[in-house]
Motif scaffolding. Structure first.
Motif, PDB file in Angstrom:
ATOM      1  N   GLU A  18       0.796  -1.232   0.000  1.00  0.00           N
ATOM      2  CA  GLU A  18       0.000   0.000   0.000  1.00  0.00           C
ATOM      3  C   GLU A  18       0.831   1.285   0.000  1.00  0.00           C
ATOM      4  OE1 GLU A  18      -3.331   0.024  -0.309  1.00  0.00           O
ATOM      5  OE2 GLU A  18      -3.145  -2.148  -0.542  1.00  0.00           O
ATOM      6  N   VAL A  19       2.145   1.162  -0.045  1.00  0.00           N
ATOM      7  CA  VAL A  19       3.008   2.345  -0.047  1.00  0.00           C
ATOM      8  C   VAL A  19       2.867   3.056  -1.396  1.00  0.00           C
ATOM      9  CG1 VAL A  19       5.397   3.154   0.088  1.00  0.00           C
ATOM     10  CG2 VAL A  19       4.650   1.236   1.509  1.00  0.00           C
ATOM     11  N   ALA A  20       2.644   4.354  -1.360  1.00  0.00           N
ATOM     12  CA  ALA A  20       2.530   5.132  -2.606  1.00  0.00           C
ATOM     13  C   ALA A  20       3.890   5.220  -3.286  1.00  0.00           C
ATOM     14  CB  ALA A  20       1.997   6.519  -2.305  1.00  0.00           C
ATOM     15  N   VAL A  21       3.933   4.803  -4.543  1.00  0.00           N
ATOM     16  CA  VAL A  21       5.199   4.780  -5.281  1.00  0.00           C
ATOM     17  C   VAL A  21       4.960   5.269  -6.709  1.00  0.00           C
ATOM     18  CG1 VAL A  21       7.059   3.309  -6.140  1.00  0.00           C
ATOM     19  CG2 VAL A  21       5.994   2.777  -3.968  1.00  0.00           C
ATOM     20  N   ALA A  22       5.914   6.020  -7.219  1.00  0.00           N
ATOM     21  CA  ALA A  22       5.930   6.411  -8.625  1.00  0.00           C
ATOM     22  C   ALA A  22       7.349   6.195  -9.150  1.00  0.00           C
ATOM     23  CB  ALA A  22       5.525   7.866  -8.796  1.00  0.00           C
ATOM     24  N   VAL A  23       7.452   5.809 -10.395  1.00  0.00           N
ATOM     25  CA  VAL A  23       8.750   5.591 -11.030  1.00  0.00           C
ATOM     26  C   VAL A  23       8.881   6.581 -12.178  1.00  0.00           C
ATOM     27  CG1 VAL A  23      10.202   3.936 -12.269  1.00  0.00           C
ATOM     28  CG2 VAL A  23       8.709   3.139 -10.425  1.00  0.00           C
ATOM     29  N   PHE A  24      10.013   7.265 -12.216  1.00  0.00           N
ATOM     30  CA  PHE A  24      10.263   8.279 -13.237  1.00  0.00           C
ATOM     31  C   PHE A  24      11.465   7.882 -14.083  1.00  0.00           C
ATOM     32  CE2 PHE A  24       8.020  10.349  -9.843  1.00  0.00           C
ATOM     33  CZ  PHE A  24       7.166  11.228 -10.482  1.00  0.00           C
ATOM     34  N   ALA A  25      11.420   8.225 -15.350  1.00  0.00           N
ATOM     35  CA  ALA A  25      12.565   8.035 -16.241  1.00  0.00           C
ATOM     36  C   ALA A  25      13.574   9.150 -15.965  1.00  0.00           C
ATOM     37  CB  ALA A  25      12.110   8.065 -17.702  1.00  0.00           C
ATOM     38  N   ALA A  26      14.723   9.066 -16.590  1.00  0.00           N
ATOM     39  CA  ALA A  26      15.769  10.072 -16.382  1.00  0.00           C
ATOM     40  C   ALA A  26      15.349  11.467 -16.824  1.00  0.00           C
ATOM     41  CB  ALA A  26      17.044   9.659 -17.112  1.00  0.00           C
ATOM     42  N   ASP A  27      14.346  11.550 -17.700  1.00  0.00           N
ATOM     43  CA  ASP A  27      13.852  12.858 -18.139  1.00  0.00           C
ATOM     44  C   ASP A  27      12.655  13.323 -17.303  1.00  0.00           C
ATOM     45  OD1 ASP A  27      11.918  11.111 -19.032  1.00  0.00           O
ATOM     46  OD2 ASP A  27      11.943  11.799 -21.110  1.00  0.00           O
ATOM     47  N   TRP A  28      12.425  12.683 -16.186  1.00  0.00           N
ATOM     48  CA  TRP A  28      11.363  12.999 -15.220  1.00  0.00           C
ATOM     49  C   TRP A  28       9.956  12.707 -15.726  1.00  0.00           C
ATOM     50  CZ3 TRP A  28      12.435  13.155 -10.322  1.00  0.00           C
ATOM     51  CH2 TRP A  28      13.731  13.482  -9.942  1.00  0.00           C
ATOM     52  N   GLN A  29       9.832  11.903 -16.742  1.00  0.00           N
ATOM     53  CA  GLN A  29       8.525  11.454 -17.196  1.00  0.00           C
ATOM     54  C   GLN A  29       8.099  10.297 -16.299  1.00  0.00           C
ATOM     55  OE1 GLN A  29       8.373  10.124 -21.260  1.00  0.00           O
ATOM     56  NE2 GLN A  29       6.452   9.060 -20.942  1.00  0.00           N
ATOM     57  N   MET A  30       6.886  10.381 -15.728  1.00  0.00           N
ATOM     58  CA  MET A  30       6.408   9.301 -14.871  1.00  0.00           C
ATOM     59  C   MET A  30       6.030   8.120 -15.754  1.00  0.00           C
ATOM     60  SD  MET A  30       3.683   9.177 -11.703  1.00  0.00           S
ATOM     61  CE  MET A  30       2.564  10.277 -12.451  1.00  0.00           C
ATOM     62  N   ILE A  31       6.640   6.961 -15.470  1.00  0.00           N
ATOM     63  CA  ILE A  31       6.396   5.794 -16.310  1.00  0.00           C
ATOM     64  C   ILE A  31       5.611   4.705 -15.585  1.00  0.00           C
ATOM     65  CG2 ILE A  31       8.338   6.187 -17.845  1.00  0.00           C
ATOM     66  CD1 ILE A  31       9.971   4.206 -16.241  1.00  0.00           C
ATOM     67  N   TRP A  32       5.451   4.803 -14.283  1.00  0.00           N
ATOM     68  CA  TRP A  32       4.671   3.830 -13.525  1.00  0.00           C
ATOM     69  C   TRP A  32       4.276   4.415 -12.197  1.00  0.00           C
ATOM     70  CZ3 TRP A  32       4.729   1.238  -8.917  1.00  0.00           C
ATOM     71  CH2 TRP A  32       3.916   0.114  -8.820  1.00  0.00           C
ATOM     72  N   TRP A  33       3.099   4.045 -11.708  1.00  0.00           N
ATOM     73  CA  TRP A  33       2.641   4.454 -10.381  1.00  0.00           C
ATOM     74  C   TRP A  33       1.661   3.429  -9.870  1.00  0.00           C
ATOM     75  CZ3 TRP A  33       1.130   6.501 -14.891  1.00  0.00           C
ATOM     76  CH2 TRP A  33      -0.206   6.484 -15.199  1.00  0.00           C
ATOM     77  N   ASN A  34       1.461   3.416  -8.566  1.00  0.00           N
ATOM     78  CA  ASN A  34       0.460   2.515  -8.001  1.00  0.00           C
ATOM     79  C   ASN A  34      -0.706   3.332  -7.463  1.00  0.00           C
ATOM     80  OD1 ASN A  34       1.332   3.555  -5.570  1.00  0.00           O
ATOM     81  ND2 ASN A  34       2.096   1.622  -4.756  1.00  0.00           N
ATOM     82  N   PRO A  35      -1.805   2.690  -7.135  1.00  0.00           N
ATOM     83  CA  PRO A  35      -2.990   3.420  -6.661  1.00  0.00           C
ATOM     84  C   PRO A  35      -2.779   4.182  -5.364  1.00  0.00           C
ATOM     85  CG  PRO A  35      -3.601   1.206  -7.333  1.00  0.00           C
ATOM     86  CD  PRO A  35      -2.113   1.275  -7.342  1.00  0.00           C
ATOM     87  N   GLY A  36      -1.781   3.765  -4.556  1.00  0.00           N
ATOM     88  CA  GLY A  36      -1.546   4.429  -3.265  1.00  0.00           C
ATOM     89  C   GLY A  36      -1.283   5.887  -3.431  1.00  0.00           C
TER      90      GLY A  36
END
Length: 68
Positions: free
Chosen positions: A50-68
């Protein structure tokens, strides 16, 4: 800092790469920026629950996130 210095000095790619190396850094990759999450990272993200997480590419484009 090194990128700004290389830009200010108008260095060629070879000179810029040399500057990075003498500064103890890897030269930047001029190729495309990957926009996928590797399977090993995806497994770690899935275990965070349930931890809120987002993954960004090197250019700061968000490429993945979870519902948290």
């Amino acid at each position: 800092m090194v990128a700004s210095l290389a830009h200010a000095l108008q260095l060629t790619t070879t000179e810029r790469d040399h500057l990075y190396r003498i500064a103890g850094l890897l030269p930047p990759n001029d190729g495309p920026i990957p926009d996928r999450v590797p399977p090993c990272v995806q497994r770690v993200l899935n275990r965070l629950g349930e931890v809120a997480v987002a993954v960004f590419a090197a250019d700061w484009q968000m490429i993945w996130w979870n519902p948290g």
